[in-house]
Enzyme design. Structure first.
Site, mmCIF file in Angstrom:
data_model
loop_
_atom_site.group_PDB
_atom_site.id
_atom_site.type_symbol
_atom_site.label_atom_id
_atom_site.label_comp_id
_atom_site.label_asym_id
_atom_site.label_seq_id
_atom_site.Cartn_x
_atom_site.Cartn_y
_atom_site.Cartn_z
ATOM 1 N N CYS A 117 -33.323 4.516 21.573
ATOM 2 C CA CYS A 117 -32.226 4.748 22.518
ATOM 3 C C CYS A 117 -31.352 5.929 22.092
ATOM 4 C CB CYS A 117 -31.367 3.493 22.650
ATOM 5 S SG CYS A 117 -32.212 2.231 23.638
ATOM 6 N N HIS A 118 -31.143 6.090 20.761
ATOM 7 C CA HIS A 118 -30.099 7.016 20.326
ATOM 8 C C HIS A 118 -30.599 8.394 19.893
ATOM 9 C CE1 HIS A 118 -27.059 4.113 21.020
ATOM 10 N NE2 HIS A 118 -27.537 3.246 20.148
ATOM 11 N N CYS B 62 -25.661 -4.243 18.851
ATOM 12 C CA CYS B 62 -26.897 -3.564 19.235
ATOM 13 C C CYS B 62 -28.097 -4.420 18.815
ATOM 14 C CB CYS B 62 -26.966 -2.134 18.688
ATOM 15 S SG CYS B 62 -26.149 -0.911 19.777
ATOM 16 N N CYS C 113 0.857 -1.195 0.000
ATOM 17 C CA CYS C 113 0.000 0.000 0.000
ATOM 18 C C CYS C 113 0.889 1.240 0.000
ATOM 19 C CB CYS C 113 -0.894 0.027 1.235
ATOM 20 S SG CYS C 113 -1.747 -1.507 1.622
HETATM 21 C C1 HEC Z 1 -0.408 0.537 -7.456
HETATM 22 C C2 HEC Z 1 -0.848 1.655 -6.621
HETATM 23 C C3 HEC Z 1 -1.733 1.370 -5.429
HETATM 24 C C4 HEC Z 1 -1.570 0.442 -4.431
HETATM 25 C C5 HEC Z 1 -0.467 -0.592 -4.305
HETATM 26 C C6 HEC Z 1 -2.640 0.653 -3.494
HETATM 27 N N1 HEC Z 1 -3.429 1.670 -3.906
HETATM 28 FE FE1 HEC Z 1 -4.929 2.517 -2.877
HETATM 29 N N2 HEC Z 1 -5.347 3.740 -4.406
HETATM 30 C C7 HEC Z 1 -4.610 3.811 -5.592
HETATM 31 C C8 HEC Z 1 -5.249 4.763 -6.473
HETATM 32 C C9 HEC Z 1 -4.772 5.136 -7.882
HETATM 33 C C10 HEC Z 1 -6.377 5.254 -5.790
HETATM 34 C C11 HEC Z 1 -7.412 6.292 -6.206
HETATM 35 C C12 HEC Z 1 -8.004 6.011 -7.529
HETATM 36 C C13 HEC Z 1 -9.266 5.256 -7.438
HETATM 37 O O1 HEC Z 1 -10.243 5.788 -6.914
HETATM 38 O O2 HEC Z 1 -9.298 4.105 -7.891
HETATM 39 C C14 HEC Z 1 -6.382 4.602 -4.482
HETATM 40 C C15 HEC Z 1 -7.310 4.873 -3.491
HETATM 41 C C16 HEC Z 1 -7.188 4.420 -2.182
HETATM 42 C C17 HEC Z 1 -7.965 4.910 -1.076
HETATM 43 C C18 HEC Z 1 -9.013 5.989 -1.124
HETATM 44 C C19 HEC Z 1 -8.372 7.326 -0.900
HETATM 45 C C20 HEC Z 1 -9.365 8.461 -0.997
HETATM 46 O O3 HEC Z 1 -8.991 9.552 -0.569
HETATM 47 O O4 HEC Z 1 -10.484 8.261 -1.473
HETATM 48 C C21 HEC Z 1 -7.557 4.221 0.026
HETATM 49 C C22 HEC Z 1 -8.073 4.395 1.452
HETATM 50 C C23 HEC Z 1 -6.541 3.291 -0.396
HETATM 51 N N3 HEC Z 1 -6.343 3.452 -1.747
HETATM 52 C C24 HEC Z 1 -5.919 2.393 0.432
HETATM 53 C C25 HEC Z 1 -5.024 1.424 -0.029
HETATM 54 C C26 HEC Z 1 -4.529 0.352 0.785
HETATM 55 C C27 HEC Z 1 -4.875 0.116 2.255
HETATM 56 C C28 HEC Z 1 -3.684 -0.374 0.000
HETATM 57 C C29 HEC Z 1 -2.981 -1.672 0.343
HETATM 58 C C30 HEC Z 1 -3.832 -2.787 0.681
HETATM 59 C C31 HEC Z 1 -3.625 0.297 -1.298
HETATM 60 N N4 HEC Z 1 -4.479 1.360 -1.287
HETATM 61 C C32 HEC Z 1 -2.820 -0.084 -2.352
HETATM 62 C C33 HEC Z 1 -3.451 3.137 -5.862
HETATM 63 C C34 HEC Z 1 -2.932 2.129 -5.086
HETATM 64 C C1 HEC Z 2 -31.882 -0.466 24.204
HETATM 65 C C2 HEC Z 2 -31.128 0.669 23.793
HETATM 66 C C3 HEC Z 2 -30.399 0.613 22.454
HETATM 67 C C4 HEC Z 2 -30.947 0.460 21.209
HETATM 68 C C5 HEC Z 2 -32.418 0.313 20.843
HETATM 69 C C6 HEC Z 2 -29.838 0.536 20.274
HETATM 70 N N1 HEC Z 2 -28.665 0.749 20.935
HETATM 71 FE FE1 HEC Z 2 -26.918 1.299 20.074
HETATM 72 N N2 HEC Z 2 -26.108 1.542 21.924
HETATM 73 C C7 HEC Z 2 -26.750 1.330 23.128
HETATM 74 C C8 HEC Z 2 -25.837 1.613 24.221
HETATM 75 C C9 HEC Z 2 -26.143 1.464 25.714
HETATM 76 C C10 HEC Z 2 -24.642 2.059 23.620
HETATM 77 C C11 HEC Z 2 -23.393 2.550 24.337
HETATM 78 C C12 HEC Z 2 -22.463 1.468 24.569
HETATM 79 C C13 HEC Z 2 -21.098 1.973 24.457
HETATM 80 O O1 HEC Z 2 -20.666 2.733 25.327
HETATM 81 O O2 HEC Z 2 -20.437 1.579 23.480
HETATM 82 C C14 HEC Z 2 -24.836 1.995 22.181
HETATM 83 C C15 HEC Z 2 -23.897 2.362 21.272
HETATM 84 C C16 HEC Z 2 -24.075 2.407 19.887
HETATM 85 C C17 HEC Z 2 -23.098 2.874 18.948
HETATM 86 C C18 HEC Z 2 -21.714 3.426 19.269
HETATM 87 C C19 HEC Z 2 -21.794 4.883 19.624
HETATM 88 C C20 HEC Z 2 -20.601 5.360 20.399
HETATM 89 O O3 HEC Z 2 -20.015 6.387 20.074
HETATM 90 O O4 HEC Z 2 -20.257 4.692 21.374
HETATM 91 C C21 HEC Z 2 -23.625 2.719 17.697
HETATM 92 C C22 HEC Z 2 -22.973 3.054 16.386
HETATM 93 C C23 HEC Z 2 -24.937 2.142 17.882
HETATM 94 N N3 HEC Z 2 -25.191 1.974 19.223
HETATM 95 C C24 HEC Z 2 -25.794 1.809 16.861
HETATM 96 C C25 HEC Z 2 -27.082 1.294 17.054
HETATM 97 C C26 HEC Z 2 -27.945 0.910 15.968
HETATM 98 C C27 HEC Z 2 -27.594 0.981 14.481
HETATM 99 C C28 HEC Z 2 -29.114 0.503 16.539
HETATM 100 C C29 HEC Z 2 -30.335 -0.059 15.844
HETATM 101 C C30 HEC Z 2 -30.137 -1.289 15.133
HETATM 102 C C31 HEC Z 2 -28.967 0.643 17.985
HETATM 103 N N4 HEC Z 2 -27.715 1.106 18.257
HETATM 104 C C32 HEC Z 2 -29.964 0.389 18.903
HETATM 105 C C33 HEC Z 2 -28.064 0.971 23.297
HETATM 106 C C34 HEC Z 2 -28.965 0.793 22.270
#
Ligand code: HEC
Ligand code: HEC
Length: 252
Positions: free
Chosen positions: A171-172, A213, A66
């Site tokens: 909840c949220h 959740c 990468c």
């Molecule tokens: C041969 C070159 C190459 C390699 C190796 C490569 N990338 Fe990329 N990567 C690119 C290019 C070119 C783009 C943007 C063009 C596109 O959208 O396809 C990109 C886009 C990305 C983006 C999005 C960046 C943005 O700002 O949107 C991420 C995150 C990323 N690469 C992570 C990785 C990771 C993690 C690896 C290794 C597993 C990796 N790349 C390996 C060429 C590479």
């Molecule tokens: C009964 C209450 C309840 C419901 C309904 C619930 N959650 Fe949660 N969720 C929690 C509690 C409690 C936490 C905080 C736990 C922690 O500190 O990570 C949490 C944390 C999260 C977080 C992380 C937020 C953070 O910054 O810590 C995400 C994302 C989330 N819930 C998504 C969902 C989604 C998507 C759903 C619906 C499918 C859902 N929750 C339904 C109780 C609930």
């Protein structure tokens, strides 16, 4: 948490969303956990960042890493650009999550086999890449072709599920700030993810947290990487537009 506590929540009268500005779950953490998250030496999520960095700098099947294209330690990756994910992909005719973007590069640019969604290495790479954007403001554009995915995520978010018959919004949005056992309900944002979970002692992807959740609600979860969870990710990220990325955040 006792079932009675949930029932009580479900019975509380509904009122309008309790918040207007998004507030990060960080604000709801105990002070010592906030301090731990802020300190790169103390933050246990930094292990996953370091593992992701090692993967990032390791050559793949074709000898490239990468880092060959994105600079040592990803210095050429743009934080503001990373904060836009999920983005719309014309090739997919749908959203491209950051994890999918990384997996695509891994397959097409390193000639590696693609990894399954939420594979441990992929989550570590995602954690490392998103950590590059720490502090950047989430900025997902759902005014264009991503709109239908945003709307689909919004519907899921407001649909009652599981044996507890509650929706995310209960909840949220409605009961934010209420205390459930020893936790205060936060706004359920995604800006801390992938985040270190204190209960599991490991890094957790956003879709992993969704599954969690769902389990809390005793609902059958969707698969990680499913269209449903990806639309939830589009919705949640856009709903948190303007929040600073915290990866790796620390959560329960
Ligand atoms: C041969 C070159 C190459 C390699 C190796 C490569 N990338 Fe990329 N990567 C690119 C290019 C070119 C783009 C943007 C063009 C596109 O959208 O396809 C990109 C886009 C990305 C983006 C999005 C960046 C943005 O700002 O949107 C991420 C995150 C990323 N690469 C992570 C990785 C990771 C993690 C690896 C290794 C597993 C990796 N790349 C390996 C060429 C590479
Ligand atoms: C009964 C209450 C309840 C419901 C309904 C619930 N959650 Fe949660 N969720 C929690 C509690 C409690 C936490 C905080 C736990 C922690 O500190 O990570 C949490 C944390 C999260 C977080 C992380 C937020 C953070 O910054 O810590 C995400 C994302 C989330 N819930 C998504 C969902 C989604 C998507 C759903 C619906 C499918 C859902 N929750 C339904 C109780 C609930």
């Amino acid at each position: 948490m006792k079932r009675a506590a949930y029932l009580l929540l479900a019975l509380l009268p509904l009122h309008a969303a309790a918040w207007e500005q998004p507030v990060s779950g960080y604000a709801y953490l105990p002070e010592q956990v906030q301090a731990m998250q802020d300190d790169p030496i103390e933050n246990p999520g930094m292990f996953a960042v370091d593992e992701g960095r090692a993967l990032f700098n390791t050559p793949g099947y074709n000898g490239k890493s990468c880092a060959s294209c994105h600079g040592t330690d990803g210095m050429k990756l743009e934080p503001q650009s990373l904060a836009r994910y999920p983005v719309y992909s014309a090739a997919r005719k749908g959203p491209l999550t950051l994890q999918q973007r990384i997996n695509d590069c891994r397959e097409n640019r390193l000639d590696e086999f693609p990894l399954p969604y939420d594979d441990a290495d992929l989550v570590r790479l995602e954690t490392f890449v998103r950590h590059r954007a720490r502090g950047a403001k989430v900025n997902v554009d759902v005014s264009g072709p991503l709109r239908p995915w945003y709307e689909a995520g919004k519907v899921l978010y407001h649909t009652r599920i599981g044996q507890l018959d509650m929706a995310c919004t209960h909840c949220h949005d409605r009961y934010v700030d209420l205390r459930l056992r020893d936790q205060v309900l936060n706004q359920g944002h995604s800006n801390a993810f992938p985040a270190h979970r204190l209960l599991s002692g490991d890094i957790s992807s956003l879709h992993g947290k969704f599954r969690d959740c769902y389990a809390t609600l005793r609902a059958l979860p969707f698969e990680v990487g499913s269209d449903e969870f990806i639309s939830l990710e589009v919705y949640l990220n856009a709903r948190g537009n303007g929040l600073a990325i915290e990866t790796p955040g620390i959560r329960r």
